[in-house]
Write an enzyme that holds these catalytic residues in place. Structure first.
Site, short mmCIF file in Angstrom:
data_model
loop_
_atom_site.label_atom_id
_atom_site.label_comp_id
_atom_site.label_asym_id
_atom_site.label_seq_id
_atom_site.Cartn_x
_atom_site.Cartn_y
_atom_site.Cartn_z
N ASP A 279 -2.96 -17.95 0.00
CA ASP A 279 -3.86 -18.65 -1.09
C ASP A 279 -4.40 -19.78 -0.27
O ASP A 279 -5.64 -20.03 -0.33
CB ASP A 279 -3.23 -18.79 -2.30
CG ASP A 279 -1.98 -19.85 -2.26
OD1 ASP A 279 -1.37 -20.13 -1.02
OD2 ASP A 279 -1.74 -20.55 -3.09
N ASP B 194 -12.53 -9.36 3.54
CA ASP B 194 -13.50 -9.29 2.61
C ASP B 194 -14.37 -10.73 2.58
O ASP B 194 -15.54 -10.63 2.61
CB ASP B 194 -13.43 -8.65 1.22
CG ASP B 194 -13.66 -7.33 1.23
OD1 ASP B 194 -13.48 -6.52 2.31
OD2 ASP B 194 -13.93 -6.61 0.06
N LYS C 21 3.07 -15.31 1.83
CA LYS C 21 3.54 -16.16 0.60
C LYS C 21 5.14 -16.26 0.61
O LYS C 21 5.61 -15.84 -0.46
CB LYS C 21 2.79 -15.45 -0.69
CG LYS C 21 1.62 -15.57 -0.95
CD LYS C 21 1.00 -17.10 -1.64
CE LYS C 21 1.46 -17.03 -3.01
NZ LYS C 21 1.00 -18.37 -3.58
N ASP D 170 -6.41 -7.16 3.38
CA ASP D 170 -7.53 -6.60 2.61
C ASP D 170 -8.32 -7.49 1.90
O ASP D 170 -9.65 -7.50 2.45
CB ASP D 170 -7.11 -5.52 1.56
CG ASP D 170 -8.22 -4.72 0.95
OD1 ASP D 170 -9.02 -4.30 1.48
OD2 ASP D 170 -7.92 -4.70 -0.34
N TYR E 66 0.76 -1.41 0.03
CA TYR E 66 -0.06 0.10 0.12
C TYR E 66 0.94 1.22 0.00
O TYR E 66 0.43 2.36 -0.44
CB TYR E 66 -1.00 0.09 1.35
CG TYR E 66 -2.33 -0.65 1.05
CD1 TYR E 66 -2.43 -1.99 0.77
CD2 TYR E 66 -3.45 0.19 1.09
CE1 TYR E 66 -3.42 -2.89 0.64
CE2 TYR E 66 -4.48 -0.69 0.81
CZ TYR E 66 -4.63 -1.71 0.52
OH TYR E 66 -5.76 -2.51 0.27
C1 IPM Z 1 -10.57 -1.36 3.16
C2 IPM Z 1 -10.88 -0.91 1.76
C3 IPM Z 1 -9.64 0.23 1.82
C4 IPM Z 1 -8.47 -0.54 1.55
C5 IPM Z 1 -9.59 1.14 0.48
C6 IPM Z 1 -11.03 2.00 0.38
C7 IPM Z 1 -8.40 1.86 0.21
O1 IPM Z 1 -10.97 -1.76 0.95
O2 IPM Z 1 -10.39 -0.63 4.18
O3 IPM Z 1 -10.60 -2.65 3.20
O4 IPM Z 1 -7.84 -1.26 0.42
O5 IPM Z 1 -7.68 -0.83 2.57
MG MG Z 2 -10.98 -3.73 1.59
#
Ligand code: IPM
Ligand code: MG
Length: 367
Positions: free
Chosen positions: A223, A251, A190, A247, A139
């Protein structure tokens, strides 16, 4: 007087934050005394100042006991320059406040187990915590650019970089949190492809050996970890991983619980040497959801549960946090549902404000 900076942001951010403000009001009427200040971040800040977060707002964030953030971004700002896109505001807050530890709990509420994309028995009782490194890795690594090679080709470069201390501190946070949970940490990287994965693995192993031998540690390639998360998620307690894998994996974990509209997060800095206080920012995991913004449909629970995390981690108010979490659980058990939580069986959804009111009514009942 504890002081909160609210940055509601864009899209559904202000709608869900309005409910959090009601909850703060309830706690202020019941023995607490939060002082609240509000400011801009994301697209709305760009519209006002041409920056995704202004220096003045950053100054307030540095001074605040905790920052509560709604969400940033939306199609309106698709064409603004990369440096001032709404997400840049969020990334600057994380970086400048040194919020290196991102805690993303994924808990499956009983009342919502049928909403998961996985079978009920795989997610019932699920309670995992992803500890994501938040201020390093790809990042922020330099160089980060698109180079013109002069031959009609361009080259895009992002840099994955981790120093020992960055891995040590995030691993320590994961081990400490595991101790007050089920005492298990799984580290994901990884190392079979990335040098940063090799170092990650070595440093986590060393921190474990030196200071956290009582915690059970395992390692997985990221993975394979993703695969295990959707195969048998209940095998995990705490997962510790880098910024990018965190990240993605968070999700995935979020969807296991049924709705992204339910998940809170905390981003914490190191404890201050003198006061012991950590800089902190709390935000729902869901984004600004521009498709439903302005329709009073958004689920405020993730944002409300983020405030519960603030009570627990910034204000040492674990009991108040428990109480707020119980109120949310009660309201769901009673069948109160925002639109995202209406299943195939149907039912009438409540609005964002009605969900907030139901939670506050439940807080009052528990009194
Ligand atoms: C998260 C989001 C952010 C990230 C974006 C909005 C920059 O996806 O907080 O997970 O990638 O960290
Ligand atoms: Mg995210």
């Amino acid at each position: 007087m504890p002081n909160l900076l609210i940055l509601a942001g864009d899209g559904i951010g202000p709608e869900v934050m309005a409910e959090v403000k009601k909850v703060i009001g309830w706690f202020n009427g019941n023995g607490m005394d939060f002082e609240v200040e509000e400011d801009l971040v994301g697209g709305c800040a760009y519209d006002a100042h041409g920056q995704a977060v202004s220096d003045a707002t950053m100054e307030k964030a540095l001074q605040a006991d905790a920052v509560l953030l709604g969400a940033v971004g939306g199609p309106k700002w698709d064409k603004v320059p990369y440096e001032v896109r709404p997400e840049a505001g969020l990334l600057r807050l994380r970086k400048d406040l040194e919020l290196f530890a991102n805690l993303r709990p994924a808990k499956c509420f009983d009342a919502l187990a049928d909403f998961s994309s996985l079978k009920r028995e795989l997610v019932e009782g699920l309670d995992i915590l992803i500890v994501r490194e938040l201020t390093g890795g790809v990042y922020f690594g330099e160089p980060k650019e698109i180079r013109d090679l002069g031959n009609g080709q361009r080259r895009a470069i992002d840099t994955q970089v981790y120093d020992t201390y960055e891995i040590e501190r995030i691993a320590s946070v994961a081990f400490e949190l595991a101790r007050v949970r089920d005492n298990r940490v799984c580290s994901m990287e990884k190392r079979n492809v990335m040098r940063s994965g090799v170092l990650w693995n070595e440093v986590v192993t060393q921190v474990h050996k030196d200071r956290f031998g009582d915690v059970q540690l395992s390692h997985m390639l990221a993975d394979a970890g993703g695969m295990q998360l959707v195969r048998a998620p209940k095998q995990f307690d705490v997962i510790v991983t880098d910024n990018l894998f965190g990240d993605m994996l968070s999700d995935v974990a979020a969807m296991l619980t049924g709705s992204l509209g339910m998940l809170p997060s905390a981003s914490l800095g190191a404890p201050d040497a003198a006061t012991g206080r950590r800089k902190a920012l709390y935000e729902p995991v869901h984004g600004s959801a521009p498709d439903i913004a302005g329709q009073a449909k958004a689920n405020p629970i993730a944002c409300i549960l983020s405030f519960a995390m603030a009570l627990r981690y910034s204000f040492d108010a674990g009991e108040a946090a428990d109480r707020l979490e119980r109120a949310v659980e009660q309201v769901l058990a009673q069948g109160t549902r925002t639109a995202d939580l209406i299943g195939p069986a149907g039912g009438t959804p409540v609005s964002t404000a009605q969900m907030g009111d139901a939670i506050i009514a439940e807080l009052g009942r528990a009194a």
